[in-house]
Design an enzyme around this catalytic site. Sequence first.
Site, short mmCIF file in Angstrom:
data_model
loop_
_atom_site.label_atom_id
_atom_site.label_comp_id
_atom_site.label_asym_id
_atom_site.label_seq_id
_atom_site.Cartn_x
_atom_site.Cartn_y
_atom_site.Cartn_z
N GLU A 159 -1.13 -8.51 29.84
CA GLU A 159 -2.34 -9.28 29.55
C GLU A 159 -2.03 -10.76 29.73
OE1 GLU A 159 -4.72 -8.17 26.22
OE2 GLU A 159 -5.72 -10.11 26.13
N ASP B 294 0.81 -6.04 25.76
CA ASP B 294 -0.01 -7.08 25.12
C ASP B 294 1.00 -8.06 24.52
OD1 ASP B 294 -1.95 -8.57 23.87
OD2 ASP B 294 -2.18 -7.18 22.18
N ASP C 116 -2.30 -3.51 18.22
CA ASP C 116 -1.57 -4.08 19.36
C ASP C 116 -1.14 -3.00 20.34
OD1 ASP C 116 -0.90 -7.01 18.15
OD2 ASP C 116 -0.70 -5.47 16.62
#
Lengths: 162, 162
Positions: B64, B4, B137
């Site tokens: 992502e 991420d 996260d």
Amino acid sequence: MGIDPGLSRCGYGVVRQKGRATEAAAAGVIRTDKDDPLPRRLHELQNELAELLGAYRPDAVAVEQVLFQVNVRTAMAVGQASGVAMAAAVGAGAQVFEYSPTQIKKAVTGWGGADKEQMGKMVQTLLGLRQPLKPVDAADAVAVALCHLAHRPAASRIWAAT
Amino acid sequence: MGIDPGLSRCGYGVVRQKGRATEAAAAGVIRTDKDDPLPRRLHELQNELAELLGAYRPDAVAVEQVLFQVNVRTAMAVGQASGVAMAAAVGAGAQVFEYSPTQIKKAVTGWGGADKEQMGKMVQTLLGLRQPLKPVDAADAVAVALCHLAHRPAASRIWAAT
């Protein structure tokens, strides 16, 4: 070394100051294939930049700051390329600086609103070249490097002027 | 490995499939100091990711995709971080994939509009954890990895289901 970051075309320009004169040691464009996947293109760019940084060992690397343009997709790819470029430059032991397009235009032509042609002409003049430097991405990268020379601490500028 | 991407906080999550079960091998967050210059932060992120990639040697890295958010400055930093992450993953010999936030939400919860809490709960359930995975996260990065497992070619999925 100046870098005009991009994924399809990433300009680079290495300049050296000799007394009052500035000369280009190298300038060119790194291209990656639009048909390759994005991660591979970024990795290729990283490798090519690492090779150039290793060959020229610049004290400082100046990177043109990425601002948001009309095309959001392009801006993101340029941002990703600039991230790769800055990380590679730090990895090569260079000091890294960012300059905005306006700062670069102002440093090279004296006017922040200068167009591509004016920029190309001034890069040609400052390097004492007979022909404009081509392709334009290479000239743009040289302009970023020249902008850094103009912004260096006063001591260096005084040294360069004697 | 799922990533991420982010500059202040970059989540990572390494998952392994054992028969029908999926387990987390590692999950965490790489942080860089907001007070450090941008190029140094990108280089730090690159180093930390290279270390993790070297330690876990993932076959695949799922990142992502960065979309434009309200805060343009943040989106650019996240884009630069994602560029560094993808180049590092290719450099470590992994296959690299990008998934949009909607694809990730849909793969993990069955619904592309799922919120953070729902995502956290599903990550917890899919990994068979007693507590939700923290920080968020790290859980988000695991979700990216789980999304990739769900999108692998049919052959792998059939293999995993037997």
